[in-house]
Scaffold this motif. Structure first.
Motif, PDB file in Angstrom:
ATOM      1  N   GLY A   1      37.539  41.974  35.211  1.00  0.00           N
ATOM      2  CA  GLY A   1      36.454  42.803  34.695  1.00  0.00           C
ATOM      3  C   GLY A   1      35.085  42.162  34.788  1.00  0.00           C
ATOM      4  N   GLN A   2      35.052  40.826  34.746  1.00  0.00           N
ATOM      5  CA  GLN A   2      33.735  40.193  34.716  1.00  0.00           C
ATOM      6  C   GLN A   2      33.246  39.795  36.093  1.00  0.00           C
ATOM      7  OE1 GLN A   2      35.309  37.748  31.789  1.00  0.00           O
ATOM      8  NE2 GLN A   2      33.742  38.228  30.279  1.00  0.00           N
ATOM      9  N   ARG A   3      34.070  40.050  37.093  1.00  0.00           N
ATOM     10  CA  ARG A   3      33.648  39.722  38.449  1.00  0.00           C
ATOM     11  C   ARG A   3      33.920  40.931  39.310  1.00  0.00           C
ATOM     12  NH1 ARG A   3      36.419  34.635  38.287  1.00  0.00           N
ATOM     13  NH2 ARG A   3      35.063  33.183  37.185  1.00  0.00           N
ATOM     14  N   THR A   4      33.337  40.919  40.487  1.00  0.00           N
ATOM     15  CA  THR A   4      33.660  42.009  41.391  1.00  0.00           C
ATOM     16  C   THR A   4      34.114  41.423  42.709  1.00  0.00           C
ATOM     17  OG1 THR A   4      32.826  43.972  42.491  1.00  0.00           O
ATOM     18  CG2 THR A   4      31.244  42.199  42.133  1.00  0.00           C
ATOM     19  N   GLN A   5      35.040  42.105  43.360  1.00  0.00           N
ATOM     20  CA  GLN A   5      35.414  41.614  44.674  1.00  0.00           C
ATOM     21  C   GLN A   5      34.740  42.440  45.764  1.00  0.00           C
ATOM     22  OE1 GLN A   5      39.316  42.108  46.126  1.00  0.00           O
ATOM     23  NE2 GLN A   5      39.930  43.551  44.547  1.00  0.00           N
ATOM     24  N   LEU A   6      33.827  43.334  45.330  1.00  0.00           N
ATOM     25  CA  LEU A   6      33.092  44.140  46.304  1.00  0.00           C
ATOM     26  C   LEU A   6      31.951  43.315  46.880  1.00  0.00           C
ATOM     27  CD1 LEU A   6      32.943  47.262  44.015  1.00  0.00           C
ATOM     28  CD2 LEU A   6      34.477  46.934  45.951  1.00  0.00           C
ATOM     29  N   TRP A   7      31.450  43.725  48.024  1.00  0.00           N
ATOM     30  CA  TRP A   7      30.336  43.008  48.639  1.00  0.00           C
ATOM     31  C   TRP A   7      29.046  43.506  48.000  1.00  0.00           C
ATOM     32  CZ3 TRP A   7      35.006  42.753  50.560  1.00  0.00           C
ATOM     33  CH2 TRP A   7      35.364  41.609  51.256  1.00  0.00           C
ATOM     34  N   TRP A   8      28.470  42.633  47.232  1.00  0.00           N
ATOM     35  CA  TRP A   8      27.369  42.914  46.326  1.00  0.00           C
ATOM     36  C   TRP A   8      26.193  43.637  46.978  1.00  0.00           C
ATOM     37  CZ3 TRP A   8      27.618  43.136  41.425  1.00  0.00           C
ATOM     38  CH2 TRP A   8      26.505  42.953  40.613  1.00  0.00           C
ATOM     39  N   ASP A   9      25.807  43.217  48.174  1.00  0.00           N
ATOM     40  CA  ASP A   9      24.575  43.731  48.770  1.00  0.00           C
ATOM     41  C   ASP A   9      24.805  44.897  49.720  1.00  0.00           C
ATOM     42  OD1 ASP A   9      22.702  41.984  47.577  1.00  0.00           O
ATOM     43  OD2 ASP A   9      23.508  40.383  48.802  1.00  0.00           O
ATOM     44  N   LEU A  10      26.056  45.291  49.882  1.00  0.00           N
ATOM     45  CA  LEU A  10      26.329  46.341  50.872  1.00  0.00           C
ATOM     46  C   LEU A  10      26.724  47.641  50.176  1.00  0.00           C
ATOM     47  CD1 LEU A  10      28.440  44.265  53.399  1.00  0.00           C
ATOM     48  CD2 LEU A  10      26.002  44.776  53.493  1.00  0.00           C
ATOM     49  N   PRO A  11      26.537  48.767  50.865  1.00  0.00           N
ATOM     50  CA  PRO A  11      27.011  50.035  50.308  1.00  0.00           C
ATOM     51  C   PRO A  11      28.508  49.963  50.016  1.00  0.00           C
ATOM     52  CG  PRO A  11      25.704  50.415  52.278  1.00  0.00           C
ATOM     53  CD  PRO A  11      25.873  48.939  52.152  1.00  0.00           C
ATOM     54  N   LEU A  12      28.924  50.653  48.969  1.00  0.00           N
ATOM     55  CA  LEU A  12      30.320  50.582  48.528  1.00  0.00           C
ATOM     56  C   LEU A  12      31.295  50.801  49.686  1.00  0.00           C
ATOM     57  CD1 LEU A  12      32.270  50.362  46.137  1.00  0.00           C
ATOM     58  CD2 LEU A  12      32.096  52.826  45.877  1.00  0.00           C
TER      59      LEU A  12
END
Lengths: 263, 333
Positions: B104-115
């Protein structure tokens, strides 16, 4: 898509993500170029004052510099994450990478990219100019070209191996930034000049412990100086392979000691 | 076969004992004195396919450490984990294909790119064919409704949206089990409710095994059939949620503010924590014009308590608080 394809894709994505902050990207590129250029100018000034050092001509020392810096920036281009590994351990970023179905080291390497085009161009220019000069004056044969390409490869491997071993130490000691100043920055600076200038202990250190001497000095003793035999190339390759194997071993043990971070 | 097995799982962290005084940083660095902190102690449990299990305990109880050992992030000091028969430490890459993990406190998505780019990358990494990827995205769209922020860079998503994105990212490769570490942390009530609906659907309609850690009692009550409680690295409860509730009861704190002075009947004057004779509640806190009492709602009704309290003085205001679930767990064990 195989792992190579995926790695290329990830590197491209890192570049694209980096471009999102255009001003920061331009500034950091300019600054990095400025640093390397001024570093090189320092060396040029030094050499123009002394002319030659212990029988090494300006061009031969330029060759040492060119090989070293080309290897350094090739390593920095694909191994930027290893070179800046501390945040992965301190922030627990490694957690996310461990959840990817990729070999861990590949996941780490592809998680960060540094644009080194400018620095690489500069290093290659210096190297090219020195090689051309040595060729024109008949100080070297055309063999110098494939030999130089070979030692750029082995040099990059040695740089990477030392960087990887340093990063892997982080699994035990967490903070590695100061350690990497010692194993990377200081040794790189030392190896810009012929090792024969240094005291015995430093030479031993650079040949046996952190084998940066094998990136340029040892093979150059054969390639441009012709003082040592062709065995130096074999020894260089062997040192690169051994360093890589040891570093991978340390890394592999280190991963099992990873402590992550609390939430 | 069990979806997940932990057998005698242990994790000990070794740290240097910090030194005090002059040059403490250097002396700590070279200190031989080490201290072993046991985060998880001889933990055993099994999860069958299709179960929805809540994994709870106070901060520092060893929840995250356990979860990280289940996913192959940490290596246990002793014992073993099996995910669908594989060890996450030896076969990490095989195991991460079978599980989807969300911190929950981190994301594995690429922060700077569109979802949407994150899904392209993950699909390539998990080697999904374009057809498989499309089919998964259609299914995920039904549950998580991602299209509305499909083209937004991840850093601009709201917390709730990002969590939906992270859930979708963890589910893209169609794992059999979902491991969620505090998925609703920091969310507002609406976002929490949404996420819960999604999780319920994933478990009931798609048969995903889910292991969830949370500090939110409502998450547990609304979602989990079974809870495992750990405290100080040890399992202290493993069973149905209903039985846990019976064990805990329904502790409640009632705060009453009086318009003027109030008078506590004789026998209960002893102060903090004193039981009120025949009242079925006890005094927790006393202030000048306010008193707080605690009762167990499965034994004493709030109205009964209020009736008694109104005899102590002229009541101005009443507040009823349900204490943090975590506090209760802490107190009980």
């Amino acid at each position: 898509m195989n792992w190579l394809g995926i790695s290329v894709m990830l590197y491209k994505i890192n570049v694209r993500a980096g471009m999102q902050y255009r001003l920061n990207f331009i500034l950091s590129t300019l600054l990095a170029a400025l640093v390397t250029v001024s570093e090189f100018l320092g060396l040029v000034v030094l050499l123009s004052v002394f002319g030659a050092i212990q029988g090494w001509s300006v061009w031969e020392i330029g060759y040492l510099y060119g090989v070293l810096m080309t290897a350094k920036f090739l390593y920095r281009a694909f191994g930027s994450a290893i070179n800046n590994f501390e945040p992965y351990l301190v922030n627990g970023t490694l957690d996310q990478l461990l959840l990817r179905p990729m070999p861990l080291l590949l996941a780490v390497l592809t998680s960060r990219t540094r644009m080194v085009g400018g620095e690489l161009l500069q290093s290659l220019t210096v190297l090219g100019a020195c090689v051309a000069r040595l060729l024109v004056h008949g100080d070297a044969s055309w063999w110098i070209v494939p030999e130089t390409l070979l030692i750029i490869c082995t040099g990059t491997v040695i740089m990477f191996a030392v960087g990887l071993a340093t990063a892997a130490c982080g699994f035990w000691i967490t903070r590695t930034e100061d350690l990497s100043v010692l194993t990377d920055n200081a040794t790189t600076t030392a190896c810009q000049l012929p090792l024969s200038l240094f005291p015995e202990w430093l030479r031993t250190l650079l040949l046996a412990v952190i084998p940066f001497g094998f990136i340029n000095y040892v093979p150059a003793m054969f390639i441009v100086r012709g003082e040592w035999g062709v065995w130096t190339l074999a020894a260089t390759a062997a040192v690169a392979a051994a360093a890589l194997l040891i570093a991978l071993g340390v890394w592999k043990i280190g991963v099992t000691k990873y402590q992550s971070t609390g939430t | 076969m069990y979806m997940l097995e932990a057998i005698g799982l242990e994790k000990t962290f070794v740290t240097s004992v910090p030194r005090a005084g002059r040059f403490k940083a250097v002396r700590t660095l070279f200190s031989r004195e080490k201290r072993a902190v046991t985060a998880v102690k001889a933990l055993d449990f099994r999860v069958a396919p299709g179960e929805f299990v809540g994994f709870i305990g106070p901060n520092g109880a060893g929840k995250s450490t356990t979860i990280k050992m289940l996913c192959g992030i940490l290596h246990p000091s002793a014992g073993e984990v099996r995910v669908a028969g594989h060890s996450p430490q030896r076969d990490r890459r095989k195991v991460v294909r079978k599980i989807g993990v969300v911190f929950g406190q981190r994301t594995q998505l690429w922060w700077d790119l569109p979802l949407k780019d994150s899904f392209d990358i993950l699909a390539a990494m998990f080697r999904l064919s374009p057809a498989e990827k499309e089919r998964q995205l259609v299914r995920l769209e039904e549950v998580l409704r991602l299209r509305e922020f499909w083209d937004t860079p991840v850093r601009k998503l709201s917390l709730g949206q990002r969590m939906r994105g992270d859930l979708a990212a963890a589910l893209l490769h169609d794992p059999e089990m979902l491991v969620l570490d505090e998925p609703t942390i920091g969310m507002d009530v609406t976002a929490k409710r949404q996420i819960r609906t999604h999780l319920k659907l994933l478990n009931e309609a798609y048969g995903k095994t889910i292991l969830l850690t949370t500090h939110d009692m409502d998450d547990i009550e609304q979602l989990c059939q079974r809870v495992i409680v750990i405290s100080r690295g040890e399992r202290i409860y493993d069973g149905e949620i209903g039985q846990l509730r019976e064990r805990i009861g329904l502790p409640t704190v009632i705060r009453v503010a009086y318009r003027g002075d109030y008078r506590i009947p004789a026998g209960a004057e002893a102060g903090g924590g004193a039981d009120v004779p025949d009242g079925g509640f006890r005094i927790v806190e006393r202030r000048e014009r306010e008193v707080a009492v605690g009762c167990n709602r499965s034994e004493t009704g709030v109205m009964d308590v209020l009736r008694q309290l109104s005899q102590w003085g002229e009541v101005d205001d009443v507040r009823v608080e349900e204490p943090d679930f975590e506090d209760i767990i802490h107190r009980i064990y």
